[in-house]
Write a protein that holds these residues in place. Sequence first.
Motif, PDB file in Angstrom:
ATOM      1  N   ASN A  25      36.546  45.496  54.458  1.00 12.67           N
ATOM      2  CA  ASN A  25      37.090  46.696  54.586  1.00 12.67           C
ATOM      3  C   ASN A  25      38.189  46.794  53.484  1.00 12.67           C
ATOM      4  O   ASN A  25      38.975  47.697  53.493  1.00 12.67           O
ATOM      5  N   ALA A  26      38.086  46.027  52.439  1.00 16.52           N
ATOM      6  CA  ALA A  26      38.950  46.128  51.323  1.00 16.52           C
ATOM      7  C   ALA A  26      38.126  46.960  50.132  1.00 16.52           C
ATOM      8  O   ALA A  26      36.894  46.689  50.102  1.00 16.52           O
ATOM      9  N   THR A  27      38.718  47.844  49.272  1.00 17.04           N
ATOM     10  CA  THR A  27      38.115  48.733  48.207  1.00 17.04           C
ATOM     11  C   THR A  27      38.023  47.567  46.991  1.00 17.04           C
ATOM     12  O   THR A  27      38.572  46.733  46.984  1.00 17.04           O
ATOM     13  N   ASP A  28      37.370  48.276  46.046  1.00 16.53           N
ATOM     14  CA  ASP A  28      37.155  47.550  44.767  1.00 16.53           C
ATOM     15  C   ASP A  28      38.632  47.140  44.348  1.00 16.53           C
ATOM     16  O   ASP A  28      38.791  45.947  43.919  1.00 16.53           O
ATOM     17  N   GLU A  29      39.297  48.389  44.132  1.00 16.05           N
ATOM     18  CA  GLU A  29      40.790  48.167  43.687  1.00 16.05           C
ATOM     19  C   GLU A  29      41.423  47.028  44.475  1.00 16.05           C
ATOM     20  O   GLU A  29      42.243  46.241  43.850  1.00 16.05           O
ATOM     21  N   GLN A  30      41.508  47.303  45.747  1.00 11.84           N
ATOM     22  CA  GLN A  30      42.297  46.178  46.546  1.00 11.84           C
ATOM     23  C   GLN A  30      41.957  44.712  46.559  1.00 11.84           C
ATOM     24  O   GLN A  30      42.704  43.775  46.516  1.00 11.84           O
ATOM     25  N   MET A  31      40.522  44.465  46.201  1.00  9.09           N
ATOM     26  CA  MET A  31      39.729  43.257  46.075  1.00  9.09           C
ATOM     27  C   MET A  31      40.201  42.754  44.661  1.00  9.09           C
ATOM     28  O   MET A  31      40.853  41.627  44.667  1.00  9.09           O
ATOM     29  N   LYS A  32      40.354  43.732  43.769  1.00  8.00           N
ATOM     30  CA  LYS A  32      40.836  43.121  42.320  1.00  8.00           C
ATOM     31  C   LYS A  32      42.314  42.612  42.627  1.00  8.00           C
ATOM     32  O   LYS A  32      42.865  41.582  41.905  1.00  8.00           O
ATOM     33  N   MET A  33      42.988  43.270  42.991  1.00 13.74           N
ATOM     34  CA  MET A  33      44.482  43.477  43.195  1.00 13.74           C
ATOM     35  C   MET A  33      44.725  42.001  43.810  1.00 13.74           C
ATOM     36  O   MET A  33      45.553  41.209  43.551  1.00 13.74           O
ATOM     37  N   PHE A  34      44.175  41.715  44.899  1.00 15.84           N
ATOM     38  CA  PHE A  34      44.201  40.419  45.786  1.00 15.84           C
ATOM     39  C   PHE A  34      43.874  39.334  44.894  1.00 15.84           C
ATOM     40  O   PHE A  34      44.884  38.239  44.779  1.00 15.84           O
ATOM     41  N   LEU A  35      42.772  39.282  44.027  1.00 15.08           N
ATOM     42  CA  LEU A  35      42.252  38.007  43.588  1.00 15.08           C
ATOM     43  C   LEU A  35      43.250  37.670  42.493  1.00 15.08           C
ATOM     44  O   LEU A  35      43.325  36.655  41.890  1.00 15.08           O
ATOM     45  N   THR A  36      43.779  38.772  41.724  1.00 18.08           N
ATOM     46  CA  THR A  36      44.693  38.633  40.668  1.00 18.08           C
ATOM     47  C   THR A  36      46.104  38.163  40.974  1.00 18.08           C
ATOM     48  O   THR A  36      46.888  38.102  40.147  1.00 18.08           O
ATOM     49  N   ARG A  37      46.407  37.748  42.429  1.00 15.13           N
ATOM     50  CA  ARG A  37      47.595  37.464  42.729  1.00 15.13           C
ATOM     51  C   ARG A  37      47.631  36.019  42.729  1.00 15.13           C
ATOM     52  O   ARG A  37      48.647  35.374  42.744  1.00 15.13           O
ATOM     53  N   LEU A  38      46.559  35.214  42.592  1.00 10.57           N
ATOM     54  CA  LEU A  38      46.603  33.889  42.652  1.00 10.57           C
ATOM     55  C   LEU A  38      47.372  33.221  41.566  1.00 10.57           C
ATOM     56  O   LEU A  38      47.363  33.347  40.380  1.00 10.57           O
ATOM     57  N   GLY A  39      48.582  32.307  41.968  1.00  9.61           N
ATOM     58  CA  GLY A  39      49.255  31.539  41.068  1.00  9.61           C
ATOM     59  C   GLY A  39      48.965  30.094  41.049  1.00  9.61           C
ATOM     60  O   GLY A  39      47.956  29.630  41.476  1.00  9.61           O
ATOM     61  N   TYR A  40      49.727  29.527  40.185  1.00 11.34           N
ATOM     62  CA  TYR A  40      49.730  27.983  39.904  1.00 11.34           C
ATOM     63  C   TYR A  40      49.722  27.381  41.393  1.00 11.34           C
ATOM     64  O   TYR A  40      50.447  27.472  42.258  1.00 11.34           O
ATOM     65  N   GLY A  41      48.722  26.126  41.632  1.00  9.35           N
ATOM     66  CA  GLY A  41      48.617  25.356  42.636  1.00  9.35           C
ATOM     67  C   GLY A  41      48.177  26.362  43.706  1.00  9.35           C
ATOM     68  O   GLY A  41      48.546  25.604  44.853  1.00  9.35           O
ATOM     69  N   SER A  42      47.674  27.237  43.678  1.00  7.04           N
ATOM     70  CA  SER A  42      46.995  28.119  45.200  1.00  7.04           C
ATOM     71  C   SER A  42      45.763  28.157  45.194  1.00  7.04           C
ATOM     72  O   SER A  42      44.858  27.859  44.182  1.00  7.04           O
ATOM     73  N   LYS A  43      45.366  28.302  46.494  1.00  6.88           N
ATOM     74  CA  LYS A  43      44.043  28.262  46.860  1.00  6.88           C
ATOM     75  C   LYS A  43      43.902  29.708  47.468  1.00  6.88           C
ATOM     76  O   LYS A  43      44.763  30.309  48.352  1.00  6.88           O
ATOM     77  N   ALA A  44      42.487  30.619  47.718  1.00  8.24           N
ATOM     78  CA  ALA A  44      42.316  31.679  48.295  1.00  8.24           C
ATOM     79  C   ALA A  44      40.905  31.755  48.856  1.00  8.24           C
ATOM     80  O   ALA A  44      40.179  30.989  48.333  1.00  8.24           O
TER      81      ALA A  44
END
Length: 319
Positions: A240-259
Motif C-alpha cells: 500500500n505504498a506508492t512508487d514514490e514512497q517505496m523509493k523514499m523508504f529504500l533510500t533512507r538506509l544508512g551505514y550498518g542498517s538492514k531493511a
Amino acid sequence: MNQEAQRTLSFDDSDVTRLVYGQRDGHLHIIEEALDVDIGARGRDVNLSGAPTDVDLAADVLDQLYEVAREGYPLGDNDIEQAIRILSHDPHADLTDIFLDTVFVSEHNDVISPRGMAQKHYVESMRQSDIVFGIGPAGTGKTYLAVAMALSYYFKNRIRRIILTRPAVEAGESLGFLPGDLAEKVNPYLRPLYDALYDMMDPEQTEQMIESDTIEIAPLAFMRGRTLEKSFIIFDEAQNATDEQMKMFLTRLGYGSKAVVTGDITQIDLPGHKHSGLVHADEILRGIDGIDFCSFSEVDVVRHSLVQDIIQAYEQAGH
C-alpha cells in the motif's frame, strides 16, 4: 485395490520418543488423520500401516521429528502439522535444518524459528542481505519473523535501534478524519507491529524500549528526510505504498542498517490510479547484489490450518 504396506520404527531414547508421540499420543493422531495411516505405538516401537506412499511419508515425518526432539526442541501440535506439510511438498527437506535454526527466544522461552522452506530462505536472506523483500499472503510469518530477527540483532549489539513502519492508512495516510491526536490516529494501523513485540518480550521491557526510542513505531511519512544508521528497519504492508514512497523508504538506509519490506500484492488498497511501490520494486530491483526477494504462498501459511484453505479458495475464485 491398493496394496497395504506395513513398517515398524524403533527409537533409542524413551524420553525423546514420548515427546514425539505427544500427550496421550496426540501427535500420532495428527499424523494418522493427515496421512490416512494407522499408527500403533508400544514403548519405543511404532507400527505403521496404510498405502505405501503414505506409510513412507509418515515414517519420514516420525524419523525426522525424533531427530528434532533429540536436540531439545519442544514439539507442539503445530510443529507436527508443519512437519507433515513441509515433507509432503518437499520430501528432501531436513526438519532439523529448519526447526533448529533459532531466530529468537521469547520472554516466555518460546523458540522462534522457521516453519518451512520458504521461511528458512527468508531467515537466511535477512542474515545475508541488507535489503530483503518478503512477498506473500497473510499468515506466512513475514512480519513476525522480521521482528524476531530485529530483536535478535539488537540483543546481540549488532544494531542500536529497531524501526517499524507501515502506511498509516490503506489509501495514502489520510488521517485527518480520524478522532484524537496524531498518535491516536496512527496507533490502530500499527497495532500488528505492537502485537508481535508484546508476544516476544515482557510488556514492561517493550514499553521501556519504545519510550527510550530504542524501538520506534511510526507511519511511513515519518521516514522522509532521514538517514537511518545502525538500525533494523521493517516496512510492513508495503503493497500500500506508492512508487514514490517505496523509493523514499529504500533510500533512507544508512551505514550498518538492514531493511525488511513485507507485503501481499493481492491485497493492494491504493486508489485505482496509484501503482503499488512493492510491485514496482519487484519489477526493477531483482538482481541487485545485496537485495533479496523471498516469495510465500498459501502453502507457507502458519496460522490455523483453515487459513490456508480459505486463501486457496479465494484465489481460485479470482479474488
